[in-house]
Design a protein around this motif. Structure first.
Motif, PDB file in Angstrom:
ATOM      1  N   THR A  44     -11.982  -0.811  -3.127  1.00 25.70           N
ATOM      2  CA  THR A  44     -10.411  -1.048  -2.980  1.00 25.70           C
ATOM      3  C   THR A  44     -10.056  -3.182  -2.886  1.00 25.70           C
ATOM      4  O   THR A  44      -9.485  -4.153  -3.017  1.00 25.70           O
ATOM      5  N   VAL A  65      -1.436  -1.396  -3.776  1.00 23.51           N
ATOM      6  CA  VAL A  65      -3.090  -0.156  -3.830  1.00 23.51           C
ATOM      7  C   VAL A  65      -2.388   0.686  -3.715  1.00 23.51           C
ATOM      8  O   VAL A  65      -1.494   1.319  -3.083  1.00 23.51           O
ATOM      9  N   GLU A  66      -2.425   1.623  -4.566  1.00 22.16           N
ATOM     10  CA  GLU A  66      -1.658   3.304  -4.873  1.00 22.16           C
ATOM     11  C   GLU A  66      -2.253   3.737  -4.822  1.00 22.16           C
ATOM     12  O   GLU A  66      -3.314   3.871  -5.324  1.00 22.16           O
ATOM     13  N   GLU A  67      -2.228   5.065  -3.609  1.00 21.14           N
ATOM     14  CA  GLU A  67      -2.840   5.977  -3.691  1.00 21.14           C
ATOM     15  C   GLU A  67      -2.177   7.486  -3.296  1.00 21.14           C
ATOM     16  O   GLU A  67      -2.505   8.150  -2.019  1.00 21.14           O
ATOM     17  N   VAL A 107       1.060  -1.015  -0.315  1.00 20.94           N
ATOM     18  CA  VAL A 107       0.016   0.241  -0.061  1.00 20.94           C
ATOM     19  C   VAL A 107       0.460   1.613  -0.085  1.00 20.94           C
ATOM     20  O   VAL A 107       1.447   1.523   0.588  1.00 20.94           O
ATOM     21  N   GLY A 125      -5.218   5.615   1.502  1.00 20.94           N
ATOM     22  CA  GLY A 125      -4.754   4.468   1.301  1.00 20.94           C
ATOM     23  C   GLY A 125      -4.920   3.927   2.650  1.00 20.94           C
ATOM     24  O   GLY A 125      -5.003   2.120   3.077  1.00 20.94           O
ATOM     25  N   ALA A 174      -5.914  -0.332   3.996  1.00 16.17           N
ATOM     26  CA  ALA A 174      -5.099  -1.450   4.839  1.00 16.17           C
ATOM     27  C   ALA A 174      -5.967  -1.762   5.776  1.00 16.17           C
ATOM     28  O   ALA A 174      -6.042  -2.864   5.838  1.00 16.17           O
ATOM     29  N   LEU A 217       3.348  -1.619   3.595  1.00 13.72           N
ATOM     30  CA  LEU A 217       3.467   0.466   4.085  1.00 13.72           C
ATOM     31  C   LEU A 217       4.447   1.112   3.450  1.00 13.72           C
ATOM     32  O   LEU A 217       5.449   1.056   4.204  1.00 13.72           O
TER      33      LEU A 217
END
Length: 624
Positions: A590, A478-480, A385, A391, A395, A409
């Motif tokens: 997500t 997960v790209e935020e 993440v 994000g 998570a 993370l």
């Protein structure tokens, strides 16, 4: 002194002594005893009357002279962790029960019960530090005082008992019975108090056997007042903690846990299995250190949940549940079963089922949507993440739902006041690195997660280590994050390694999915940036960065609110507007996409809108 049998295999060292007014040094000794009791009774402000104007603690009572005093420790040189007092008939005029009832009613009560003042002892002031309560020191001290009274010839014991914390029920387990019509509220203790009576000739209660066993140990546990004074002089609140039985490793752990204002603060819990002697020793040293602020033990309720999760029909029969729990324990005591988990950042020590059983119960309500085999499969997956503002919702949702057992993370930023409109955090977290915060919260959901943090964010130096290591590449990203260079560079890595990427754009419920695991040559961001590479996105001006981000999110599809806000960023708005509801929705979107991808269910690449304003419009109602 005497090391007597242990509660659930936790040994305790008990000393007993009697104080007589007028003997040398006894005033000072009484002062130390009263300070010890006052500190425990104060209970972090719950009973303010036990705090002195000078900031110390005191529990001044004239009946301390002539009484027997019992001190419980982990070892001969450890700090006192508990205390109980026993008064003999010689000082009956000073009994608390006599003052509570009044002299006439007190003597009348004893006569009604068949006893004389000269054969009745008073039990009082059982106080135990929080960190030793769940390990059974209170139980043993109580049994020891009753055993001493029986050894000294008591025909009966009487005492007052609080009710707020179930202390009256605790005493009932030893054979004490509440006296009818004696319960009333006492201001000093901020709770209802009731008189309880114990009959020596009729051993009762589930601990009657223990009391009889301890009668033989009482004579060897007695010490002189001088010896008691020496041992008690070792103790003065927090000073004792620094001077006794704390190994260097525990000290470092505690120190790290208390520094939650630093980017490198502690975020990993420590596990203790009381079936392993090294763990038992280290846990007891931790308890002695005074760093444990709260002990939480619901393992018996957890065991009930465990057996009824496996066999729901057991719920119809409490006896069947009890038998199943007994079988599950297989002869072990509840205190020894499972794992004690220490969270140094909060000072909490929590007793949990063993890892696999804990996870079985924790995810039991997933069944019907995610079966057991799928749960095991998901826990074997590794998730990265990037960006722990939006994000963080992803998570935490992943951790709750059991999507992934290993996480990486990355975020360089610290929590600020303006983040509190959308991040699940409190004001005591301000200044804490965001991935440290997320890691702590995830570990409080499942302390067996494998979490690696990158508190300096994702950089050229850390990119390789983030995406792959000795175990191979992560299974999903997960790209935020907010930086165009990192957004594209991360996708370049993901495409090269065949890692699927999901993103929530936090506007109109936009979910972005890129299945690089199935489409190794798929254009980044669905081709919206053309052939632009990450290297071309370094060192952008504010205006250039804004233009790239708008291109990434498809400016023609933005919500009217965000479209109107963008020109005001940097003028009347400090940054991108975001709401907690949108961030929470992003976590759900997500998580749903990740679960399907990792389980091999259909979830194609593309962009998908869950626009709540559209979906909940009046013409979408299913009822007229």
């Amino acid at each position: 002194m005497n090391d007597f049998p242990a509660v659930n295999s936790v040994p305790w060292h008990v000393s007993a002594f009697r104080l007589v007014r007028g003997q040398p040094g006894q005033n000072a000794l009484v002062g130390r005893i009263r300070e010890l009791r006052g500190r425990i009774l104060f209970d972090h402000g719950r009973r303010p009357d036990f705090r002195t104007p000078s900031g110390g603690y005191a529990d001044d009572q004239a009946l301390d002279f002539g009484a027997w005093h019992f001190i419980g420790r982990r070892g001969p040189d450890g700090p006192p962790l508990g205390y109980v007092r026993l008064l003999t008939p010689e000082t009956a005029d000073l009994f608390q029960t006599r003052a509570y009832l009044g002299p006439e009613r007190y003597e009348e009560l004893l006569r009604e019960c068949g006893y004389d003042v000269a054969e009745t002892f008073e039990h009082s002031r059982l106080v135990v530090e929080h960190q030793a309560r769940k390990l059974g020191l209170g139980l043993y001290l109580n049994a020891f005082a009753i055993a001493a009274a029986r050894c000294l010839g008591a025909k009966a014991m009487i005492g007052t008992s609080g009710t707020a914390d179930g202390q009256d029920r605790f005493h009932e387990r030893f054979g004490f019975l509440p006296v009818p019509h004696t319960r009333r509220y006492v201001e000093q203790y901020t709770e209802d108090v009731v008189i309880m009576l114990y009959r020596s000739a009729v051993p009762a209660g589930e601990h009657a056997g223990l009391v009889e066993q301890l009668e033989t140990l009482f004579p060897d546990a007695t010490v002189s007042a001088e010896q008691a004074g020496i041992s008690l002089s070792q103790v003065s609140g927090e000073e004792t903690t620094r001077r006794h039985g704390v190994r260097q490793c525990v000290s470092r752990l505690v120190a790290e846990g208390m520094r939650n204002d630093s980017s490198d603060s502690c975020w990993q819990p420590q596990h203790f299995d009381l079936g392993r002697e090294p763990d038992r020793v280290q846990l007891l040293e931790l308890l002695d250190s005074g760093a444990v602020r709260e002990v939480l033990d619901t393992v018996e309720d957890q065991l009930t949940e465990l057996v009824t999760s496996r066999e729901p029909r057991l719920r119809a029969s409490p006896d069947a549940v009890e038998r199943a729990v007994t079988t599950q324990l297989a002869g072990a005591g509840p205190q020894e079963y499972g794992t004690w988990v220490w969270y140094p950042w909060s000072g909490r020590l929590v007793h949990l089922l063993p890892r696999e059983e804990f996870r079985l119960v924790r995810t039991d309500r997933n069944r019907g949507r995610i079966d057991r085999a799928q749960q095991r499969s998901l826990l074997g997956r590794r998730v990265g993440v990037i960006g722990l503002s939006v994000g963080s919702s992803a998570a935490l949702t992943f951790a709750m739902e059991g999507i992934g057992g290993s996480f990486k993370l990355a975020d360089f930023d610290a929590l600020s006041v303006s983040n509190l409109n959308r991040l699940r955090a409190g004001v005591h977290h301000l200044g804490l690195n965001k991935c440290v915060l997320a890691a702590r919260q995830m570990m409080e959901i499942d302390p067996w997660l494998d979490i690696e943090i990158h508190p300096d964010g994702l950089t050229d130096d850390t990119m390789d280590a983030f995406f792959t290591d000795g175990l191979g590449p992560i299974d999903l990203l997960v790209e935020e994050c907010d930086t165009p260079y990192v957004k594209v560079a991360a996708r370049e890595y993901a495409r090269e390694l065949g890692i699927p990427v999901v993103m929530d754009a936090n506007d109109r419920g936009l979910l972005d999915v890129e299945r690089f695991d199935l489409e190794p040559h798929r254009p980044l961001l669905h081709g919206l940036l053309g052939t632009t590479t990450s290297e071309e996105l370094r060192d952008l001006t504010h205006e250039q960065m804004l233009d790239v981000i708008l291109t990434m999110v498809d400016r023609d599809r933005l919500s009217p609110e965000l479209s109107a806000a963008i020109p005001e960023i940097g003028r009347t708005l400090s940054s991108w507007p975001q709401l907690a509801s949108g961030v929470a929705l992003g976590g759900a979107l997500t998580a749903e996409a990740a679960r399907r991808i990792l389980l091999g269910h259909p979830r194609p690449s593309g962009r998908f809108y869950t626009d709540l304003e559209v979906l909940t419009a009046g013409d979408r109602s299913t009822v007229s």
